[in-house]
Design an enzyme around this catalytic site. Sequence first.
Site, short mmCIF file in Angstrom:
data_model
loop_
_atom_site.label_atom_id
_atom_site.label_comp_id
_atom_site.label_asym_id
_atom_site.label_seq_id
_atom_site.Cartn_x
_atom_site.Cartn_y
_atom_site.Cartn_z
N SER A 242 0.82 -1.21 0.00
CA SER A 242 0.00 0.00 0.00
C SER A 242 0.85 1.26 0.00
O SER A 242 1.96 1.28 0.57
CB SER A 242 -0.89 -0.01 1.25
OG SER A 242 -1.55 1.23 1.42
N TYR B 59 -2.20 0.52 10.16
CA TYR B 59 -2.37 -0.20 8.90
C TYR B 59 -1.11 -0.08 8.04
O TYR B 59 -0.56 -1.08 7.56
CB TYR B 59 -3.58 0.32 8.14
CG TYR B 59 -3.65 -0.19 6.71
CD1 TYR B 59 -3.84 -1.55 6.46
CD2 TYR B 59 -3.49 0.67 5.62
CE1 TYR B 59 -3.88 -2.03 5.16
CE2 TYR B 59 -3.53 0.19 4.34
CZ TYR B 59 -3.73 -1.15 4.10
OH TYR B 59 -3.76 -1.63 2.82
N LYS C 23 1.74 -3.05 6.87
CA LYS C 23 2.12 -3.33 5.49
C LYS C 23 3.63 -3.17 5.31
O LYS C 23 4.27 -3.95 4.58
CB LYS C 23 1.36 -2.41 4.53
CG LYS C 23 -0.09 -2.79 4.33
CD LYS C 23 -0.23 -4.13 3.64
CE LYS C 23 -1.67 -4.46 3.30
NZ LYS C 23 -1.81 -5.76 2.62
#
Length: 332
Positions: free
Chosen positions: A119, A143, A147
């Site tokens: 991402s 988040y 990643k």
Amino acid sequence: MTQPPVIVTGGAGFIGSHACKRLSEAGFLPVTIDNLRTGHADAVRWGPLERLDIRDTDGVTKVLQRHGAEVVMHFAACAYVGESVTAPDLYYDNNVGGMISLLGAMRRAGVRQLVFSSSCATYGVPETLPISETTPQVPINPYGRTKLIGEMMVRDHAAAFELRAVMLRYFNAAGADAAGGLGERHDPETHLIPLALLAASGKGPPLKVFGTDYPTPDGTCIRDYIHVTDLAEAHLLAVRHLAAGGPGLVANLGTGRGLSIREILDAVERVSGRPVPHETAPRRPGDPAELVAATGRAEAELGFAARYSEIDRIIRDAAPHFGLEARHGVDA
């Protein structure tokens, strides 16, 4: 000619299911591993579904061995930025724990090729634009951190265990399958374009525009939107790159063009013929003013070009899933 199976973790989700369809069209058998916590069984149409949590290392190992897989496409993850702030334990458990389990299962089964769904959230707030793959990665939410940890784990396994991996950093995935079979179904919905379409159709509340005082031409955030069909094509190209013996690499997936929130609202109205009820709200902490991808590496290394990502096309394809149809004569 039928190709070997491809294991697709999270293949019952939005992007994963589109990737499965594209794999099938290219002659591959996609085998989905999904626990269906956020995925949908009816989106698994092009190959078998193994209902399994990727943290079940023994179970994943058996699936890899049973199907004779040579490559894994890894989408399975929690993916809501806001939720990651309020429930970081869930994100570290699922995203990092899931990666630990998957890499262990791949090693046990002798599978040495991986396509990883990463991402642009790993970059955080970039100092320069467009964002290249060498831009420092300083994520600002759990988040993005999970990643980035996943990427670091893949690199370390590649160095130690002869793993070859393509890591794809998405910008803003949007749109839907043009044939109408697949679309976004998130609960709760957090993505801008679906929320705008729901507001325009009257099926959702007025859209909240978070911040109108950013240093952008119209004061609203600018993002790089890429059609999910283009994302699916990029994953197929990554599988072919690895199958041909290509080296591991990292690549951004975007268009290199940014659109503001106000421009998205204008596009929804243009395509649907319906205004988007909206209201302004304060900025959300940590939202960068602008995120736009540099796309040269995906083009050079994978032969990728975004073909479906004009904004009118994205909205036209997504609109029917939210009770709207494109106006006659409107095309991307």
